[in-house]
Design an enzyme around this catalytic site. Structure first.
Site: not given
Length: 184
Positions: A8-10, A13
């Protein structure tokens, strides 16, 4: 052996849904990280997963964009897996399975489409920022460095290296701000 990779990007999340899909698919080991997918640089869990796989293994992800967002990165990763004698499978895009000829073709097509979508999204964002700047709404990111403090420290005779250490910033930032102050 099926090896999973989740991303996931952050940090806000959750990886939970991807973990569930990978477990249902029979992944015996899952590598996961919270990191931007714009590049493969600095994605340690991805590097570990590729180092871990052995001949005959399959690396699985839930969606193609979890692995790579550029065709170049995607093909480099697939090439590394191919050289090791490993396959690649995307669970939620069932046509992508590099253990078949059709899967290889589908991978190339969808990789190109994903990169195209990312480029379009980036162009729209850039256009929106330009319109906002023209209206005076967007002013960019707020400065994180106290310029007045740097000017005070320079006037007090501190060296750029000492200022950088004192403020916890890069020396290049101090020189850049000194250059701007000198030009003004």
């Amino acid at each position: 052996m099926i090896i999973g990779y989740a991303r996931v990007s952050s940090s806000s999340q959750s990886l939970e849904v991807q973990h569930q899909h990978l477990e249902v698919a029979g992944c015996e080991k899952v590598f996961a990280e919270k990191r931007s997918g714009r590049t493969t640089e600095g994605r340690d869990a991805l590097a570990d997963a590729i180092d871990f796989v052995r001949e005959g293994d399959v690396l699985a992800v839930t969606r193609l964009d979890r692995l790579a967002r550029s065709v170049v990165d995607l093909h480099r990763l697939i090439e590394r897996l191919t050289v090791k004698g490993c396959g690649f499978r995307v669970l939620q895009q069932s046509g992508i399975d590099t253990t078949t000829s059709t899967g290889k073709l589908t991978l190339s097509i969808l990789g190109a489409v994903a990169e195209f979508e990312a480029d379009i999204r980036r162009d729209r964002q850039r256009d929106g920022i330009e319109r906002a700047k023209a209206k005076g709404i967007y002013r960019g990111r707020r400065p994180t460095i106290d310029i007045a403090r740097i000017e005070t420290l320079i006037a007090a005779g501190m060296t750029p290296a000492a200022i950088a250490r004192d403020m916890g910033i890069g020396r290049a930032s101090v020189y850049r701000l000194m250059g701007k102050a000198g030009a003004a």
